[in-house]
Scaffold this active site. Structure first.
Site, mmCIF file in Angstrom:
data_model
loop_
_atom_site.group_PDB
_atom_site.id
_atom_site.type_symbol
_atom_site.label_atom_id
_atom_site.label_comp_id
_atom_site.label_asym_id
_atom_site.label_seq_id
_atom_site.Cartn_x
_atom_site.Cartn_y
_atom_site.Cartn_z
ATOM 1 N N ARG A 102 43.874 43.390 88.069
ATOM 2 C CA ARG A 102 44.994 42.673 87.430
ATOM 3 C C ARG A 102 44.655 41.184 87.241
ATOM 4 O O ARG A 102 45.356 40.310 87.731
ATOM 5 C CB ARG A 102 46.295 42.813 88.221
ATOM 6 C CG ARG A 102 46.658 44.193 88.680
ATOM 7 C CD ARG A 102 46.959 45.209 87.616
ATOM 8 N NE ARG A 102 48.093 44.961 86.765
ATOM 9 C CZ ARG A 102 49.352 45.283 87.067
ATOM 10 N NH1 ARG A 102 49.608 45.795 88.234
ATOM 11 N NH2 ARG A 102 50.336 45.051 86.232
ATOM 12 N N ARG A 160 61.185 49.346 94.136
ATOM 13 C CA ARG A 160 60.837 48.263 93.194
ATOM 14 C C ARG A 160 61.270 48.617 91.788
ATOM 15 O O ARG A 160 61.590 47.763 90.979
ATOM 16 C CB ARG A 160 59.320 48.028 93.192
ATOM 17 C CG ARG A 160 58.775 47.242 94.352
ATOM 18 C CD ARG A 160 57.268 47.029 94.176
ATOM 19 N NE ARG A 160 56.977 46.460 92.859
ATOM 20 C CZ ARG A 160 55.811 46.639 92.234
ATOM 21 N NH1 ARG A 160 54.856 47.364 92.767
ATOM 22 N NH2 ARG A 160 55.607 46.093 91.057
ATOM 23 N N CYS A 208 51.048 45.507 91.949
ATOM 24 C CA CYS A 208 50.504 46.843 92.247
ATOM 25 C C CYS A 208 49.014 46.791 92.612
ATOM 26 O O CYS A 208 48.294 45.894 92.216
ATOM 27 C CB CYS A 208 50.616 47.726 91.012
ATOM 28 S SG CYS A 208 52.272 48.220 90.695
ATOM 29 N N ASP A 261 52.096 54.257 82.538
ATOM 30 C CA ASP A 261 53.060 54.341 83.646
ATOM 31 C C ASP A 261 53.566 55.758 83.864
ATOM 32 O O ASP A 261 54.169 56.052 84.899
ATOM 33 C CB ASP A 261 54.252 53.416 83.389
ATOM 34 C CG ASP A 261 53.828 51.947 83.398
ATOM 35 O OD1 ASP A 261 54.625 51.102 82.971
ATOM 36 O OD2 ASP A 261 52.691 51.673 83.801
HETATM 37 C C1 EPZ Z 1 52.438 45.720 81.920
HETATM 38 O O1 EPZ Z 1 51.521 45.207 82.858
HETATM 39 C C2 EPZ Z 1 53.483 46.475 82.713
HETATM 40 N N1 EPZ Z 1 54.155 45.560 83.642
HETATM 41 C C3 EPZ Z 1 52.786 47.588 83.501
HETATM 42 O O2 EPZ Z 1 53.803 48.324 84.189
HETATM 43 C C4 EPZ Z 1 52.097 48.511 82.515
HETATM 44 O O3 EPZ Z 1 51.418 49.516 83.237
HETATM 45 C C5 EPZ Z 1 51.095 47.705 81.685
HETATM 46 O O4 EPZ Z 1 51.782 46.626 81.023
HETATM 47 C C6 EPZ Z 1 50.410 48.545 80.631
HETATM 48 O O5 EPZ Z 1 51.364 49.148 79.815
HETATM 49 C C7 EPZ Z 1 55.148 44.780 83.171
HETATM 50 O O6 EPZ Z 1 55.494 44.797 82.006
HETATM 51 C C8 EPZ Z 1 55.812 43.879 84.179
HETATM 52 P P1 EPZ Z 1 48.314 44.568 80.693
HETATM 53 P P2 EPZ Z 1 50.467 44.087 82.404
HETATM 54 O O7 EPZ Z 1 48.140 43.080 80.684
HETATM 55 O O8 EPZ Z 1 50.992 43.318 81.269
HETATM 56 C C9 EPZ Z 1 43.742 43.822 81.741
HETATM 57 C C10 EPZ Z 1 54.838 49.263 86.069
HETATM 58 O O9 EPZ Z 1 54.498 50.256 86.730
HETATM 59 N N2 EPZ Z 1 44.022 42.383 81.782
HETATM 60 O O10 EPZ Z 1 48.807 45.221 79.450
HETATM 61 O O11 EPZ Z 1 50.034 43.353 83.635
HETATM 62 C C11 EPZ Z 1 44.433 44.594 82.867
HETATM 63 O O12 EPZ Z 1 43.668 44.532 84.050
HETATM 64 C C12 EPZ Z 1 53.784 48.285 85.632
HETATM 65 O O13 EPZ Z 1 55.998 49.003 85.697
HETATM 66 C C13 EPZ Z 1 42.957 41.502 81.938
HETATM 67 O O14 EPZ Z 1 41.820 41.915 82.077
HETATM 68 O O15 EPZ Z 1 49.260 44.973 81.894
HETATM 69 C C14 EPZ Z 1 44.517 45.993 82.298
HETATM 70 O O16 EPZ Z 1 43.290 46.658 82.536
HETATM 71 C C15 EPZ Z 1 52.425 48.613 86.219
HETATM 72 N N3 EPZ Z 1 43.210 40.167 81.962
HETATM 73 C C16 EPZ Z 1 44.674 45.749 80.791
HETATM 74 O O17 EPZ Z 1 44.298 44.391 80.559
HETATM 75 C C17 EPZ Z 1 44.479 39.652 81.806
HETATM 76 O O18 EPZ Z 1 44.638 38.413 81.805
HETATM 77 C C18 EPZ Z 1 46.114 45.927 80.295
HETATM 78 O O19 EPZ Z 1 46.936 45.216 81.181
HETATM 79 C C19 EPZ Z 1 45.559 40.571 81.646
HETATM 80 C C20 EPZ Z 1 45.299 41.921 81.623
#
Ligand code: EPZ
Length: 418
Positions: free
Chosen positions: A123, A397, A118, A304
């Protein structure tokens, strides 16, 4: 490119059944790499993201049998013979980062480009790389991504920020690491204890999943098993808000209302009339007043569902602030709602002020990501006139056969092949 053409104003009626959760199915596909034995997945959502992820498994040498009719997928990971992930698939799938942990744990190495996905934010994957290093992996950066290698040993990892896939990736990698791993400041989304429960059934030793501290005792290997994907809480919340937006009585079936505690309490605070059953939610026509939200990791208001909620607030009475605390790029879709007539002011990338109610009129729009995409579909369903939405790959998706399911309950929506 396919488009959706939607005529607004229809009332809806009847029931809509919730499919298996995309964000649970994607993780079990990655976890299947940990074992040499077969993994059978039922209630599998047949959507772009899951089908591409199966392709990624097959590109590594795994065998997959997909029964789309009965929503069953069977993965045989025994023949995986590659450790570098297909660039094109990785570029399209943020969730491909989930393969890194299991590949590293089972094969001692993995090479991949920086994952795509996305446009809701930068990310980064720094939490993953730091975590793998703590577990003993060596990182070599390549032009487009990175290569990890090494034998994993248990460690204590304190996540600097709560990360859903980061928690899942480290939990999976630690299953085959030597010794004990303790993960702290973990995400607690419902999909995480469900994944841990499956892995434990296969022979893993995980405790604490669903709380902020998870302990994993490494084992030599795990077996295969059968996994039933839980109902998608994001589909559930989306359909509930769709019922409220159209002022309709619809029954959202095969769901788990407890997974939406914060969302339901906010909707009821805004005046939504909902009948909550053990596995269903019925919406009733409701007069809504504006209620501000801050998105938050589980069990808070899930990010979400921020996009459909923001749309709902354009039809509620009064002003409110939508504070998207998780992603810095997840509010830009609101400029498209504004072109339809919504009164929305962006204060900064994390906050908008919405002032409703305002009538919306149909427009030609582009779906930026899957959650904003479905929100534009809902906007078209309540707008006066016709709305055309392109780039609906983004909607496909995450929402299986969505136009057929919406037509069944009375929406005037068509998929037009361009
Ligand atoms: C998961 O994404 C979900 N995707 C997302 O759903 C969901 O929005 C998100 O969790 C939050 O609930 C899946 O499960 C496949 P995070 P994820 O790591 O794990 C930062 C949808 O629409 N971060 O919890 O990638 C990141 O930028 C999708 O289905 C870092 O900085 O999200 C964000 O600001 C969209 N460094 C925060 O942490 C990293 O290495 C939380 O992201 C990893 C994350």
């Amino acid at each position: 490119m396919d488009e959706f053409v939607i005529k607004g104003g229809n009332k809806l009626s009847g029931s809509i059944s919730v499919n298996g959760a995309k964000n649970s199915a994607l993780k079990i596909l990655a976890a299947s790499i940990l074992s040499k034995e077969k993994c059978k997945i039922t209630n599998f959502p047949i959507i772009e993201d899951t089908l591409r992820t199966v392709e990624l498994l097959e590109s590594l040498g795994a065998k997959a049998v997909i029964d789309k009719e009965n929503k069953i997928v069977e993965i045989d990971p025994s023949q995986i013979n590659k450790t570098d992930l297909d660039t094109n698939l990785v570029r399209r799938l943020r969730s491909s980062i989930l393969f890194a942990g299991p590949m590293l744990a089972r094969f001692g190495e993995v090479q991949m480009d920086h994952p795509g996905g996305c446009i809701i934010g930068k990310r980064p994957v720094d939490f993953f790389l730091d975590g793998f290093e703590k577990l003993g992996a060596k990182i070599k950066f390549t032009e487009e991504g990175f290569k990890l290698h090494g034998k994993l040993k248990g460690a204590t990892i304190f996540f600097p920020q709560i990360t859903v896939t980061g928690t899942e990736a480290m939990m999976m990698a630690a299953v085959l690491a030597e010794g004990k791993t303790i993960l702290q400041n973990c995400a607690m989304e419902p999909e995480i204890p469900v994944l841990a429960e499956y892995l434990n059934k296969c022979g893993a030793k995980i405790s604490g999943a669903g709380t902020s501290t998870i302990e994993i005792e490494g084992v030599k290997e795990i077996g295969g098993g059968e996994f039933k994907v839980i109902p998608d809480r994001i589909e559930t919340g989306t359909f509930v808000m769709m019922g409220l937006l159209t002022g309709s009585e619809i029954k959202v079936e095969n769901c788990i209302p407890e997974h939406l505690g914060a969302v339901i309490s906010i909707l009821e605070k805004a005046g939504a009339k909902l009948e909550i059953g053990p596995d269903y939610i019925i919406t009733k026509p409701s007069k809504l007043k504006a209620v501000s939200i801050v998105t938050h990791e589980y069990p808070g208001f899930v990010t979400d569902l921020q996009p459909p909620y923001t749309l709902l607030m354009t039809q509620a009475d009064g002003p409110c602030i939508i504070h998207e605390s998780i992603f810095e790029g997840r509010l830009f879709f609101t400029d498209q709602l504004a072109t339809m007539g919504a009164e929305i002011i962006m204060c900064d990338p994390h906050r908008v002020v919405v002032h409703g109610p305002t009538p919306l009129h149909g427009k030609k729009m582009t779906s930026p990501d899957l959650r904003a995409g479905i929100t534009l579909v809902l906007a078209g369903m309540i707008a006066e006139g016709t709305t055309r939405i392109e780039n609906i790959y983004q909607v496909d998706r995450g929402y299986e056969k969505i136009e057929e399911r919406l037509q069944k309950i009375g929406a005037d929506i068509k998929r037009v092949k361009e």
